[in-house]
Scaffold this active site. Structure first.
Site, short mmCIF file in Angstrom:
data_model
loop_
_atom_site.label_atom_id
_atom_site.label_comp_id
_atom_site.label_asym_id
_atom_site.label_seq_id
_atom_site.Cartn_x
_atom_site.Cartn_y
_atom_site.Cartn_z
N SER A 105 3.96 1.68 -1.27
CA SER A 105 3.03 2.55 -0.53
C SER A 105 2.72 3.84 -1.29
O SER A 105 1.67 4.43 -1.10
CB SER A 105 3.59 2.89 0.84
OG SER A 105 3.72 1.72 1.61
N ASP A 319 -3.14 -0.29 1.93
CA ASP A 319 -2.59 -0.03 0.59
C ASP A 319 -2.10 -1.31 -0.07
O ASP A 319 -2.03 -1.42 -1.28
CB ASP A 319 -1.49 1.04 0.66
CG ASP A 319 -0.43 0.74 1.72
OD1 ASP A 319 -0.60 -0.21 2.51
OD2 ASP A 319 0.58 1.47 1.76
N HIS A 320 -1.73 -2.30 0.78
CA HIS A 320 -1.22 -3.60 0.32
C HIS A 320 -1.01 -4.44 1.56
O HIS A 320 -1.06 -3.92 2.68
CB HIS A 320 0.11 -3.44 -0.44
CG HIS A 320 1.11 -2.69 0.38
ND1 HIS A 320 1.82 -3.26 1.41
CD2 HIS A 320 1.47 -1.38 0.37
CE1 HIS A 320 2.58 -2.34 1.97
NE2 HIS A 320 2.37 -1.18 1.37
ZN LIG Z 1 2.44 0.58 2.29
#
Ligand SMILES: [Zn+2]
Length: 382
Positions: A105, A319-320
């Site tokens: 993150s 973010d992912h």
């Molecule tokens: Zn994250």
């Protein structure tokens, strides 16, 4: 032939009924993987009618760990309706970090805040640990109002990446200290103790007050602030789950917008749905859906403002992805979701990007996470 079809169909029906029956007698391990439906909320439709070519304000909303499956689970749980359905422009973002196919993150947040790829764990610094200016800091320099809101500690990786510069995400007290070096107008999240119970003995809550901030811990009191500088620290560390923290994120989103919109130079606000990620790490479908729907309700608050304001660009992304989540079954009429997972960690999957308002057309197709930051900077003239 007709008879055969009837038999096949009957088998299919029986099999389906048996499968649904199974949901009621779940093993302990499976009990958190299957969501059996819950409260459904109403979703309003908002028209996208931009008054300008380029946005005056930008609201960036990050669902931490939010991949397509997490969104689809939320969509199914709310029986086909999400505030996200209002977005007509969408794309995908690649997420790898400078040193890893799979980002964390901190590197993901820094890519989104600065447009620079860095190593996992880095907060607002490049691979050589040199500070890189963030969108929030650039906006501040331009005289715009700025804000951050999250359901985690406000010093946690994602919000920290927008305001702090530290070689490691674990340096919570140093990150809290970095808030004092800026002129941020509003921040709402957990992390009170990183400001007050510190190794260096400083009391940053007092220092914030001296700088003119209203420092509050109670959400009800926070929601009543209409102007000035606000530090809302709603928990000693992270905020609890939805059943504990209530509508913290939708309220924080609305409160921040109401304060920031008063700046004639415009504003930049980042809102994070932090715990979609934590739920993904636990492979807990119920927790993922709770968090996804809470994040979507917060998107609803931002949409309501953006649709009326017509000068605000709203970008929603992640973010992912976390958990390698897949949807293995479900029922959209009943709001049932059956999910499976490939990992307890993050994955390297592309994540969705949604945009609404002036400039939204720039966020379609496949882009890199760093491109999202660069596009926002360009649109705001930073
Ligand atoms: Zn994250």
């Amino acid at each position: 032939m007709k008879r055969l079809l009837t038999i096949v169909f009957s088998f299919f029906l029986l099999f389906n009924l048996a499968a649904q029956e199974n949901y009621k007698t779940l093993s302990k391990e499976d009990s958190v993987k299957i969501y059996l439906g819950g409260e459904v909320y109403e979703v309003k439709n908002y028209l996208e009618k931009s008054k300008v070519q380029k946005p005056k304000n930008v609201i960036l909303m990050i669902g931490d760990g939010m991949g397509v499956s997490q969104i689809h689970a939320g969509l199914t749980a709310n029986k086909g309706n999400l505030f996200l359905n209002n977005f007509k422009k969408a794309g995908f973002s690649t997420t790898s970090s400078s040193n890893n196919y799979i980002t964390d993150s901190a590197a993901g947040g820094t890519a989104l805040s600065t447009g620079v790829k860095t190593y996992n764990g880095a907060i607002g610094v490049n691979p050589d640990t040199i500070s890189v200016k963030t969108i929030l800091e650039m906006a501040e320099e331009k005289g715009m109002a700025t804000g951050l809101a999250s359901t985690s500690s406000i010093t946690h990786a994602t919000p920290a990446s927008f305001i702090a510069h530290q070689p490691s995400r674990n340096m919570y007290e140093e990150i809290a200290g970095d808030f004092l070096k800026t002129d941020i107008d509003v921040f709402i999240g957990g992390g009170y103790k990183h400001f007050t119970e510190r190794k260096d003995g400083r009391n940053l809550a007092d220092e914030l007050r001296q700088k003119g901030y209203t420092v509050l811990q109670d959400l009800e009191a926070i929601s009543k602030v209409k102007k000035g500088k606000l530090a809302g620290l709603t928990a000693p560390e992270h905020n609890g789950r939805v059943n504990e923290r209530g509508n913290l994120l939708p309220v924080a989103t609305e409160t921040a917008i109401n304060i920031l919109k008063k700046d004639k130079d415009g504003f930049f606000l980042m809102v994070e749905g932090s715990q979609i990620d934590w739920a993904g790490h636990q492979n807990n479908t119920i927790y993922i859906i709770e968090e996804m729907l809470d994040f979507d309700k917060s998107i609803g608050k931002a949409l309501k403002f953006a649709a009326k304001n017509k000068e605000t660009l709203l970008v929603v992304t992640a973010d992912h992805e976390t958990g390698g989540m897949g949807i293995n079954g479900g029922d959209i009429e009943k709001g049932i979701v059956k999910a499976g997972y490939t990992t307890g960690g993050h994955t390297g999957l592309m994540v969705p990007v949604f945009a609404f308002g002036p400039g939204a057309e720039n966020f379609t197709g496949i882009m890199d996470n760093t491109d999202i930051a660069k596009k926002i900077m360009k649109l705001l003239g930073l």
